[in-house]
Scaffold this motif. Sequence first.
Motif, short mmCIF file in Angstrom:
data_model
loop_
_atom_site.label_atom_id
_atom_site.label_comp_id
_atom_site.label_asym_id
_atom_site.label_seq_id
_atom_site.Cartn_x
_atom_site.Cartn_y
_atom_site.Cartn_z
N GLY A 100 -32.73 35.84 5.04
CA GLY A 100 -32.35 37.19 4.67
C GLY A 100 -31.15 37.19 3.74
N LEU A 101 -30.22 36.29 4.02
CA LEU A 101 -29.03 36.15 3.17
C LEU A 101 -29.46 35.80 1.74
N PHE A 122 -36.83 41.38 5.92
CA PHE A 122 -35.40 41.15 5.86
C PHE A 122 -34.58 42.42 5.77
N GLY A 140 -32.29 34.76 9.56
CA GLY A 140 -31.03 35.34 9.09
C GLY A 140 -30.59 34.71 7.79
#
Lengths: 203, 224
Positions: A192-193, A18, A189
């Motif tokens: 990753g957040l 990430f 994504g």
Amino acid sequence: MDIFNIALKATFIDNMIFAYFLGMCSFLAVSKKVSTAFGLGMAVVFVLTITTPVNWLLQEFVLKEGALKWMGASFETVDLTFLQFIMFIAVIASMVQLVEMVIEKFSPALYGSLGIFLPLIAVNCSILGASLFMVQRDYTIAQATAYGFGSGLGWFLAIIALAAIRERLKYSHVPAGLKGLGITMLITGLMGLAFKSFIGIAL
Amino acid sequence: MSTETVEVKEKVEKKPAEPLFSKRRRGIVKDPLSDDNPITIQVLGICSALAITIKMEPTIVMSIAVIFVIVFSNLIISLMRNLIPGRVRIIVQLAVIATLVTLVSEVLKAYYYDMYKVLGAFVGLIITNCIVMGRLEAFAMGNKPYDSILDGLGSGFGYAWIIMVVAFFRELFGSGSILNFKIFEAIGWDTFPTNGLMVDSIGAFMVLGVLIWVQRTKTGYVEH
């Protein structure tokens, strides 16, 4: 404590996937089932924990400027840094080969489950990446080992989590063009957040 | 570096066997650009596609470096393809790639040090870029040198245009500029809200995800 912190930081905050996008190819290709993801993840942890300290020794006693001092005074100014990439990748490829042979000899069961993934690992960016970052950050050998292990663990967690999500994803109606890689990128994504929340931890 | 490869292409022109730009050869170059794109269809080389696309300038340098490495490693392996024993081919391929990458890295260090600093470890990571290994394994090991060069060019540019598009959107929305030129200030929109997520890794995943969606819808490719 310092070593523990480095491992923890590499696992969660500076996660290989990430934060640095390393090892994405196999991360995306082998995350369709949890069981295979588990096998590959274990193999990556294993190889990272071994290659990082070995490459550290190589960097410290052969490649670095002045590292060849132990061979005599005339070698004091030799700088072999430009050979870094070739040496590191050679170490990684041969280590992978070695690990494969050892596992095959002593634990055929583990070999059966890891077998096909081991050769793939030689070209997993996260292995070479960990070695290059370890050099950039001037770690000691203990720190480098901890960093290698932590990075591997972070990669392992990420691929298991993604594989579990993708197994559930089979039952949802994804637009045709987004199926497979597209939706996986978007999910990564979002994951990753979530991993960004670890940034707040002060070590 | 890319102009060098064009010259190489023209020198081989004399061979009478097959037209220089026969339909098959045009296909070798053209397929990876869209229908068989290494990033959006084959899912290779994602690592560096995301890591260095925060700004367009490093992306362009990276593209040139990758095209150079793909084309020349394809050429070298293709020339040696009958000499390499099957069992050690991975090591031989890695050695060739690593040598070319070292070359790129040293040239960058000597003539473009700022960019070398920005790209950092990611120059070295071209070695493990799956596109390069994939092309060597799938194409150069079984094809003639000239075809291999074309294949390298096709895959290289297929990779380059995707990461260029990703970088364009990330720089535009993340920093409000294109090639370091502050585009929104230039048109008098000083209060353009730049988006930190775009600079961050998350933006890269999102932009690439949407790009894959658009590209696959266009080519009609569906994964099962």
